[in-house]
Design a protein around this motif. Structure first.
Motif, PDB file in Angstrom:
ATOM      1  N   ARG B  12      20.244  30.947   1.721  1.00  0.00           N
ATOM      2  CA  ARG B  12      20.815  32.238   2.058  1.00  0.00           C
ATOM      3  C   ARG B  12      19.836  33.088   2.870  1.00  0.00           C
ATOM      4  O   ARG B  12      18.622  32.895   2.812  1.00  0.00           O
ATOM      5  N   VAL B  13      20.416  34.008   3.610  1.00  0.00           N
ATOM      6  CA  VAL B  13      19.621  34.984   4.349  1.00  0.00           C
ATOM      7  C   VAL B  13      20.080  36.373   3.909  1.00  0.00           C
ATOM      8  O   VAL B  13      21.285  36.626   3.818  1.00  0.00           O
ATOM      9  N   VAL B  14      19.132  37.248   3.617  1.00  0.00           N
ATOM     10  CA  VAL B  14      19.458  38.622   3.258  1.00  0.00           C
ATOM     11  C   VAL B  14      18.992  39.527   4.399  1.00  0.00           C
ATOM     12  O   VAL B  14      17.832  39.469   4.808  1.00  0.00           O
ATOM     13  N   VAL B  15      19.891  40.327   4.904  1.00  0.00           N
ATOM     14  CA  VAL B  15      19.583  41.208   6.030  1.00  0.00           C
ATOM     15  C   VAL B  15      19.806  42.660   5.631  1.00  0.00           C
ATOM     16  O   VAL B  15      20.908  43.027   5.226  1.00  0.00           O
ATOM     17  N   GLU B  16      18.763  43.444   5.722  1.00  0.00           N
ATOM     18  CA  GLU B  16      18.920  44.881   5.498  1.00  0.00           C
ATOM     19  C   GLU B  16      19.449  45.523   6.769  1.00  0.00           C
ATOM     20  O   GLU B  16      18.905  45.299   7.856  1.00  0.00           O
ATOM     21  N   LEU B  17      20.488  46.321   6.641  1.00  0.00           N
ATOM     22  CA  LEU B  17      21.012  47.008   7.816  1.00  0.00           C
ATOM     23  C   LEU B  17      19.983  48.024   8.300  1.00  0.00           C
ATOM     24  O   LEU B  17      19.255  48.605   7.494  1.00  0.00           O
ATOM     25  N   PRO B  18      19.902  48.234   9.608  1.00  0.00           N
ATOM     26  CA  PRO B  18      18.934  49.205  10.131  1.00  0.00           C
ATOM     27  C   PRO B  18      19.241  50.614   9.630  1.00  0.00           C
ATOM     28  O   PRO B  18      20.401  50.956   9.401  1.00  0.00           O
ATOM     29  N   PHE B  19      18.208  51.428   9.490  1.00  0.00           N
ATOM     30  CA  PHE B  19      18.437  52.796   9.035  1.00  0.00           C
ATOM     31  C   PHE B  19      19.328  53.540  10.022  1.00  0.00           C
ATOM     32  O   PHE B  19      20.251  54.248   9.649  1.00  0.00           O
ATOM     33  N   LYS B  20      19.034  53.362  11.295  1.00  0.00           N
ATOM     34  CA  LYS B  20      19.865  53.948  12.344  1.00  0.00           C
ATOM     35  C   LYS B  20      20.498  52.801  13.115  1.00  0.00           C
ATOM     36  O   LYS B  20      19.799  52.023  13.770  1.00  0.00           O
ATOM     37  N   PHE B  21      21.809  52.703  13.036  1.00  0.00           N
ATOM     38  CA  PHE B  21      22.510  51.541  13.597  1.00  0.00           C
ATOM     39  C   PHE B  21      23.338  52.001  14.795  1.00  0.00           C
ATOM     40  O   PHE B  21      24.386  52.631  14.645  1.00  0.00           O
ATOM     41  N   ASN B  22      22.829  51.696  15.989  1.00  0.00           N
ATOM     42  CA  ASN B  22      23.554  52.062  17.205  1.00  0.00           C
ATOM     43  C   ASN B  22      23.286  51.001  18.285  1.00  0.00           C
ATOM     44  O   ASN B  22      22.740  49.933  17.994  1.00  0.00           O
ATOM     45  N   PHE B  23      23.663  51.297  19.506  1.00  0.00           N
ATOM     46  CA  PHE B  23      23.554  50.305  20.580  1.00  0.00           C
ATOM     47  C   PHE B  23      22.098  49.871  20.778  1.00  0.00           C
ATOM     48  O   PHE B  23      21.822  48.706  21.040  1.00  0.00           O
ATOM     49  N   ARG B  43      23.867  28.868   4.485  1.00  0.00           N
ATOM     50  CA  ARG B  43      25.324  28.916   4.460  1.00  0.00           C
ATOM     51  C   ARG B  43      25.851  30.202   3.845  1.00  0.00           C
ATOM     52  O   ARG B  43      27.063  30.384   3.715  1.00  0.00           O
ATOM     53  N   GLU B  44      24.934  31.064   3.448  1.00  0.00           N
ATOM     54  CA  GLU B  44      25.323  32.367   2.903  1.00  0.00           C
ATOM     55  C   GLU B  44      24.460  33.442   3.543  1.00  0.00           C
ATOM     56  O   GLU B  44      23.256  33.244   3.730  1.00  0.00           O
ATOM     57  N   ILE B  45      25.083  34.566   3.846  1.00  0.00           N
ATOM     58  CA  ILE B  45      24.327  35.699   4.385  1.00  0.00           C
ATOM     59  C   ILE B  45      24.725  36.962   3.627  1.00  0.00           C
ATOM     60  O   ILE B  45      25.915  37.192   3.374  1.00  0.00           O
ATOM     61  N   ILE B  67      30.085  39.639  11.512  1.00  0.00           N
ATOM     62  CA  ILE B  67      30.781  39.031  10.366  1.00  0.00           C
ATOM     63  C   ILE B  67      31.802  38.010  10.845  1.00  0.00           C
ATOM     64  O   ILE B  67      31.898  36.900  10.306  1.00  0.00           O
ATOM     65  N   GLU B  68      32.553  38.377  11.878  1.00  0.00           N
ATOM     66  CA  GLU B  68      33.548  37.438  12.414  1.00  0.00           C
ATOM     67  C   GLU B  68      32.871  36.202  12.990  1.00  0.00           C
ATOM     68  O   GLU B  68      33.394  35.087  12.876  1.00  0.00           O
ATOM     69  N   HIS B  69      31.716  36.398  13.599  1.00  0.00           N
ATOM     70  CA  HIS B  69      30.934  35.269  14.110  1.00  0.00           C
ATOM     71  C   HIS B  69      30.583  34.310  12.972  1.00  0.00           C
ATOM     72  O   HIS B  69      30.724  33.088  13.103  1.00  0.00           O
ATOM     73  N   PHE B  70      30.155  34.848  11.859  1.00  0.00           N
ATOM     74  CA  PHE B  70      29.786  33.994  10.720  1.00  0.00           C
ATOM     75  C   PHE B  70      31.008  33.348  10.088  1.00  0.00           C
ATOM     76  O   PHE B  70      30.948  32.195   9.652  1.00  0.00           O
ATOM     77  N   VAL B  75      30.109  30.420   7.528  1.00  0.00           N
ATOM     78  CA  VAL B  75      29.016  30.995   6.735  1.00  0.00           C
ATOM     79  C   VAL B  75      29.607  32.097   5.853  1.00  0.00           C
ATOM     80  O   VAL B  75      30.308  32.975   6.344  1.00  0.00           O
ATOM     81  N   LYS B  76      29.341  32.020   4.559  1.00  0.00           N
ATOM     82  CA  LYS B  76      29.893  33.021   3.642  1.00  0.00           C
ATOM     83  C   LYS B  76      29.120  34.337   3.771  1.00  0.00           C
ATOM     84  O   LYS B  76      27.892  34.339   3.824  1.00  0.00           O
ATOM     85  N   VAL B  77      29.860  35.421   3.800  1.00  0.00           N
ATOM     86  CA  VAL B  77      29.261  36.748   3.984  1.00  0.00           C
ATOM     87  C   VAL B  77      29.447  37.563   2.701  1.00  0.00           C
ATOM     88  O   VAL B  77      30.545  37.608   2.128  1.00  0.00           O
ATOM     89  N   PHE B  78      28.351  38.199   2.275  1.00  0.00           N
ATOM     90  CA  PHE B  78      28.399  39.037   1.078  1.00  0.00           C
ATOM     91  C   PHE B  78      27.810  40.411   1.398  1.00  0.00           C
ATOM     92  O   PHE B  78      26.943  40.530   2.258  1.00  0.00           O
ATOM     93  N   PHE B  79      28.293  41.427   0.691  1.00  0.00           N
ATOM     94  CA  PHE B  79      27.774  42.790   0.842  1.00  0.00           C
ATOM     95  C   PHE B  79      26.968  43.153  -0.386  1.00  0.00           C
ATOM     96  O   PHE B  79      27.382  42.863  -1.522  1.00  0.00           O
ATOM     97  N   ARG B  80      25.855  43.826  -0.162  1.00  0.00           N
ATOM     98  CA  ARG B  80      25.045  44.329  -1.262  1.00  0.00           C
ATOM     99  C   ARG B  80      24.920  45.844  -1.163  1.00  0.00           C
ATOM    100  O   ARG B  80      24.700  46.383  -0.073  1.00  0.00           O
ATOM    101  N   ALA B  81      25.043  46.498  -2.304  1.00  0.00           N
ATOM    102  CA  ALA B  81      24.769  47.929  -2.417  1.00  0.00           C
ATOM    103  C   ALA B  81      25.553  48.752  -1.407  1.00  0.00           C
ATOM    104  O   ALA B  81      24.992  49.584  -0.704  1.00  0.00           O
ATOM    105  N   ALA B  82      26.825  48.527  -1.370  1.00  0.00           N
ATOM    106  CA  ALA B  82      27.657  49.322  -0.469  1.00  0.00           C
ATOM    107  C   ALA B  82      27.981  50.673  -1.085  1.00  0.00           C
ATOM    108  O   ALA B  82      28.611  51.502  -0.450  1.00  0.00           O
TER     109      ALA B  82
END
Lengths: 224, 83
Positions: B12-23, B43-45, B67-70, B75-82
């Protein structure tokens, strides 16, 4: 944890789309937001005509001619997904920022990307060169007989020169930005050290200059 | 600036979303998610929403597109701490 950002995601329909439920019980779509929409590439017309354009019309006071011009510009982006991405779905979200006098429209797909498509005609181009080529006058018409939109050059010209807005495109390793220039659009493309999986287009419309679209068109018609 | 934290496990890979998410900040996110998954073969992100502080419309679209790419790559996609 910043709950405001996650609340905005919830208000924008993100968690409804992927979790099939709201995360915050009180979440609801804001009037200034056109929520996240995953659309079928060959069925974008109902969304554009019945959802997005009426929303823009409700957010800003514009004439029908101006709205028609904006619709034509946006149709080109959706059209490119339908005919050029090689993928069946795309996603989009729009936001009105009244204090900034801006409407941000983001549209993306995870298809083969603009550079790959351009290289079927011009195989030696880098991604940056290919994305620039796709935005040159005449290229779209030559490469696509089914073109229903106005072409990327027209999209850029209308948005930057008449609206003073901005167009940002990232596809593969190619990045293009277009803004208003003195005589023609100021377009720059760069080769990035990383690849976007597909294409994203971000159109930033200024709401305080939108009516110039209409006046410019009328002037052109008169001159013509 | 934001700190993108990647945590690799075996599958699995865990990705923290950026604090500021823009272009302009999507680069590290894409690299952290798409390239990290490709290189690791996980196989999991997992997307960690606890680090997200500000998001623009294009950030949401980039996230959805990823997400659609995965999903297309199975590749299974999971959300943490939403929340």
């Amino acid at each position: 944890m910043n709950t405001e950002a996650n609340r905005y995601l919830d208000d924008a329909g993100f968690f409804i789309e992927y979790l099939k439920r709201k995360v915050f019980p009180t979440s609801s779509c804001r009037s200034t937001t056109m929520p996240l929409k995953l659309f079928q590439a060959d069925a974008y017309v109902p969304y554009l005509y019945r959802d997005l354009m009426p929303w823009i019309k409700s957010e800003v006071n514009l004439s029908n001619d101006t709205l028609e011009t904006i619709k034509t510009c946006l149709e080109e982006i959706f059209h490119n997904i339908e005919y050029h991405s090689g993928i069946k779905t795309g996603c989009t979200l729009s936001q009105h920022f009244p204090k900034e006098n801006r409407i941000s429209i983001a549209i993306s797909d995870f298809g083969i990307g603009i550079p790959t498509r351009v290289r079927t005609k011009m195989p030696n181009l880098t991604d940056a060169e290919a994305i620039r080529q796709a935005c040159k006058e005449g290229f779209t018409k030559k490469s696509n007989v089914l073109n229903r939109g106005a072409g990327l050059p027209n999209l850029i010209r209308y948005v930057t020169q008449r609206n003073s807005g901005t167009v940002l495109i990232h596809s593969g390793e190619g990045y293009l930005s277009a803004s208003r220039g003195p005589a023609s659009s100021n377009v720059t493309s760069r080769q990035m050290p990383w690849a976007y999986p597909g294409t994203i287009v971000n159109v930033l419309l200024r709401t305080d200059t939108l009516e110039r679209l209409e006046s410019d068109i009328q002037q052109e018609e008169f001159t013509w | 600036m934001f700190l993108l934290c990647l945590i690799f496990f075996r599958d699995r890979v865990v990705v923290e979303l950026p604090f500021k998410f823009n272009f302009s900040t999507m680069r590290n996110f894409i690299a952290g998610a798409v390239e990290a998954q490709r290189e690791s073969g996980a196989r999991e992100i997992y997307f960690d929403f606890s680090t997200l502080g500000f998001v623009r419309p294009e950030g949401i679209v980039v996230l959805s597109n990823t997400i659609e790419h995965f999903k297309q790559a199975n590749v299974k996609v999971f959300f943490r701490a939403a929340i």
